[in-house]
Design a protein around this motif. Sequence first.
Motif, PDB file in Angstrom:
ATOM      1  N   HIS A 100     -12.372 -29.333 -44.031  1.00 22.25           N
ATOM      2  CA  HIS A 100     -13.741 -28.831 -43.934  1.00 22.25           C
ATOM      3  C   HIS A 100     -14.612 -29.608 -42.949  1.00 22.25           C
ATOM      4  O   HIS A 100     -15.395 -29.009 -42.203  1.00 22.25           O
ATOM      5  N   CYS A 101     -14.491 -30.926 -42.909  1.00 13.49           N
ATOM      6  CA  CYS A 101     -15.318 -31.712 -41.983  1.00 13.49           C
ATOM      7  C   CYS A 101     -14.860 -31.515 -40.538  1.00 13.49           C
ATOM      8  O   CYS A 101     -15.679 -31.380 -39.627  1.00 13.49           O
ATOM      9  N   LEU A 102     -13.556 -31.500 -40.330  1.00  7.04           N
ATOM     10  CA  LEU A 102     -13.052 -31.250 -38.976  1.00  7.04           C
ATOM     11  C   LEU A 102     -13.465 -29.873 -38.500  1.00  7.04           C
ATOM     12  O   LEU A 102     -13.863 -29.701 -37.336  1.00  7.04           O
ATOM     13  N   GLN A 103     -13.392 -28.875 -39.375  1.00  8.95           N
ATOM     14  CA  GLN A 103     -13.781 -27.517 -39.003  1.00  8.95           C
ATOM     15  C   GLN A 103     -15.234 -27.493 -38.530  1.00  8.95           C
ATOM     16  O   GLN A 103     -15.552 -26.880 -37.501  1.00  8.95           O
ATOM     17  N   ALA A 104     -16.114 -28.172 -39.245  1.00 11.82           N
ATOM     18  CA  ALA A 104     -17.527 -28.180 -38.869  1.00 11.82           C
ATOM     19  C   ALA A 104     -17.731 -28.857 -37.513  1.00 11.82           C
ATOM     20  O   ALA A 104     -18.527 -28.390 -36.690  1.00 11.82           O
ATOM     21  N   ILE A 105     -17.012 -29.948 -37.279  1.00 12.11           N
ATOM     22  CA  ILE A 105     -17.151 -30.658 -36.004  1.00 12.11           C
ATOM     23  C   ILE A 105     -16.626 -29.800 -34.854  1.00 12.11           C
ATOM     24  O   ILE A 105     -17.255 -29.698 -33.789  1.00 12.11           O
ATOM     25  N   LEU A 106     -15.473 -29.156 -35.060  1.00 15.09           N
ATOM     26  CA  LEU A 106     -14.902 -28.310 -34.014  1.00 15.09           C
ATOM     27  C   LEU A 106     -15.825 -27.138 -33.686  1.00 15.09           C
ATOM     28  O   LEU A 106     -16.014 -26.797 -32.508  1.00 15.09           O
ATOM     29  N   SER A 108     -19.070 -27.007 -34.105  1.00 11.92           N
ATOM     30  CA  SER A 108     -20.253 -27.530 -33.430  1.00 11.92           C
ATOM     31  C   SER A 108     -19.945 -27.854 -31.971  1.00 11.92           C
ATOM     32  O   SER A 108     -20.772 -27.631 -31.070  1.00 11.92           O
ATOM     33  N   TYR A 109     -18.755 -28.378 -31.730  1.00  7.85           N
ATOM     34  CA  TYR A 109     -18.351 -28.693 -30.361  1.00  7.85           C
ATOM     35  C   TYR A 109     -18.171 -27.417 -29.540  1.00  7.85           C
ATOM     36  O   TYR A 109     -18.607 -27.325 -28.389  1.00  7.85           O
ATOM     37  N   ALA A 110     -17.546 -26.414 -30.149  1.00 10.89           N
ATOM     38  CA  ALA A 110     -17.273 -25.167 -29.428  1.00 10.89           C
ATOM     39  C   ALA A 110     -18.547 -24.441 -29.044  1.00 10.89           C
ATOM     40  O   ALA A 110     -18.599 -23.766 -27.998  1.00 10.89           O
ATOM     41  N   THR A 111     -19.580 -24.539 -29.855  1.00 12.51           N
ATOM     42  CA  THR A 111     -20.845 -23.854 -29.572  1.00 12.51           C
ATOM     43  C   THR A 111     -21.782 -24.680 -28.698  1.00 12.51           C
ATOM     44  O   THR A 111     -22.873 -24.211 -28.355  1.00 12.51           O
ATOM     45  N   GLY A 112     -21.369 -25.901 -28.353  1.00 11.01           N
ATOM     46  CA  GLY A 112     -22.206 -26.740 -27.513  1.00 11.01           C
ATOM     47  C   GLY A 112     -23.281 -27.509 -28.250  1.00 11.01           C
ATOM     48  O   GLY A 112     -24.091 -28.202 -27.630  1.00 11.01           O
ATOM     49  N   ALA A 116     -21.338 -34.067 -26.781  1.00 14.51           N
ATOM     50  CA  ALA A 116     -20.347 -35.091 -26.476  1.00 14.51           C
ATOM     51  C   ALA A 116     -19.036 -34.399 -26.153  1.00 14.51           C
ATOM     52  O   ALA A 116     -18.881 -33.178 -26.335  1.00 14.51           O
ATOM     53  N   GLU A 117     -18.072 -35.192 -25.666  1.00 14.98           N
ATOM     54  CA  GLU A 117     -16.738 -34.667 -25.417  1.00 14.98           C
ATOM     55  C   GLU A 117     -15.843 -35.004 -26.594  1.00 14.98           C
ATOM     56  O   GLU A 117     -15.626 -36.173 -26.908  1.00 14.98           O
ATOM     57  N   LEU A 118     -15.364 -33.979 -27.275  1.00 11.65           N
ATOM     58  CA  LEU A 118     -14.408 -34.177 -28.362  1.00 11.65           C
ATOM     59  C   LEU A 118     -13.033 -34.323 -27.722  1.00 11.65           C
ATOM     60  O   LEU A 118     -12.391 -33.345 -27.335  1.00 11.65           O
ATOM     61  N   SER A 119     -12.572 -35.573 -27.601  1.00 14.74           N
ATOM     62  CA  SER A 119     -11.414 -35.862 -26.769  1.00 14.74           C
ATOM     63  C   SER A 119     -10.087 -35.695 -27.488  1.00 14.74           C
ATOM     64  O   SER A 119      -9.100 -35.246 -26.887  1.00 14.74           O
ATOM     65  N   VAL A 120     -10.020 -36.077 -28.773  1.00 17.74           N
ATOM     66  CA  VAL A 120      -8.735 -36.093 -29.455  1.00 17.74           C
ATOM     67  C   VAL A 120      -8.944 -36.092 -30.959  1.00 17.74           C
ATOM     68  O   VAL A 120      -9.950 -36.614 -31.455  1.00 17.74           O
ATOM     69  N   VAL A 121      -8.014 -35.479 -31.679  1.00 16.02           N
ATOM     70  CA  VAL A 121      -7.959 -35.565 -33.130  1.00 16.02           C
ATOM     71  C   VAL A 121      -6.733 -36.409 -33.476  1.00 16.02           C
ATOM     72  O   VAL A 121      -5.628 -36.156 -32.971  1.00 16.02           O
ATOM     73  N   ILE A 122      -6.928 -37.399 -34.338  1.00 12.51           N
ATOM     74  CA  ILE A 122      -5.857 -38.301 -34.752  1.00 12.51           C
ATOM     75  C   ILE A 122      -5.629 -38.105 -36.242  1.00 12.51           C
ATOM     76  O   ILE A 122      -6.569 -38.171 -37.039  1.00 12.51           O
ATOM     77  N   GLY A 123      -4.387 -37.855 -36.626  1.00 14.60           N
ATOM     78  CA  GLY A 123      -4.088 -37.631 -38.036  1.00 14.60           C
ATOM     79  C   GLY A 123      -2.961 -38.509 -38.529  1.00 14.60           C
ATOM     80  O   GLY A 123      -2.047 -38.845 -37.765  1.00 14.60           O
ATOM     81  N   ASN A 124      -3.035 -38.892 -39.808  1.00 13.02           N
ATOM     82  CA  ASN A 124      -1.898 -39.606 -40.394  1.00 13.02           C
ATOM     83  C   ASN A 124      -0.921 -38.636 -41.070  1.00 13.02           C
ATOM     84  O   ASN A 124       0.085 -39.049 -41.626  1.00 13.02           O
ATOM     85  N   HIS A 125      -1.243 -37.346 -41.021  1.00 13.82           N
ATOM     86  CA  HIS A 125      -0.328 -36.241 -41.305  1.00 13.82           C
ATOM     87  C   HIS A 125      -0.581 -35.195 -40.218  1.00 13.82           C
ATOM     88  O   HIS A 125      -1.631 -35.219 -39.560  1.00 13.82           O
TER      89      HIS A 125
END
Length: 327
Positions: A100-106, A108-112, A116-125
């Motif tokens: 849910h938090c990643l979805q909101a950030i993505l 927000s980024y997609a709509t401008g 900032a530049e969302l450069s990378v997503v890092i996951g431990n899974h």
Amino acid sequence: MTDELTEITVVGDDKTGIVANITTLLFERGVNVVDIDQAIRDGMFRMTLRADTDEMVCTEATLRDALTELGDDLGVDIQLRFPTDREAKRIAVLVTKESHCLQAILESYATGELDAELSVVIGNHDDLKPLASQYDIPFVDVGDDSGIPNEDQILSVLDEYQIDLAVLARYMRILSPKIVFRYEDRIINVHPSLLPSFPGAAAYRQAKEEGVRIAGVTAHYVTTDLDQGPIITQRAFDVPDDTDVETIRNRGQPLEADALLEAVQLHLDNAVSVHRGRTGLRSGTDSSGYQLGMPADVETTQPDNPVDNRENLIDMPSESTQDIAND
């Protein structure tokens, strides 16, 4: 003033001579150290220097090379950030399995909306790799089969993408001083409680078991003390009578995303400062664009009377007056 200063972060095994060698190098090159802060945790040493480099007698590249060479000699990692370096805003988002938090950030980024530049997503899974791929954001899996992350790999990715801010979007692992010390005041986490209440795991369950009537979420800067970093934003919600943990979680998760996004935007806008473990809005910041806590319209439902009228208590016996003065 801090925004115009150069930041030098030193991280490595604790040993004698680190401070003396670095400050001597800076002095010899005309760099004026304005502020210095040190900490040691689990044998790991961290020093943060803020310095005025306006009158230094070498180029930025020369100073950077000299500090890198000295760091190699001392066996420590030295990172240098000039004010111009901080004009770029590159974000890495760390995740586990909750979306849910990643979805909101993505979104927000997609709509401008996210400046900032969302450069990378890092996951431990790798569960959220498809979600990142939908938005054409690189995804790096740093976890083993059990989800235990390789922190050296995390640092390598953060360095590769020249990350300015790391956002923990329900990243369910504790970061060690190895990472936290290098990104002090540049890692933001969201926790599902009104900190400082219910830190650690299963915060919604803790709220349920304690029978709270109001629960909430908190976005805060990450420190080496679990869930005790400077609070940036909070949201609260009612807990219905005899509700279950799942209902509490469903009420809280949208607010987690909301509080986290606002905290990130405050950081990107350079609107929040940290002093002695507390945050505050920088002077001149227009707070009308932010909701740091409860909505403003809550004020209309809050009773405003009665309150102590202390001016009318001056004729009370001296002992009681003394108690009031000490409140």
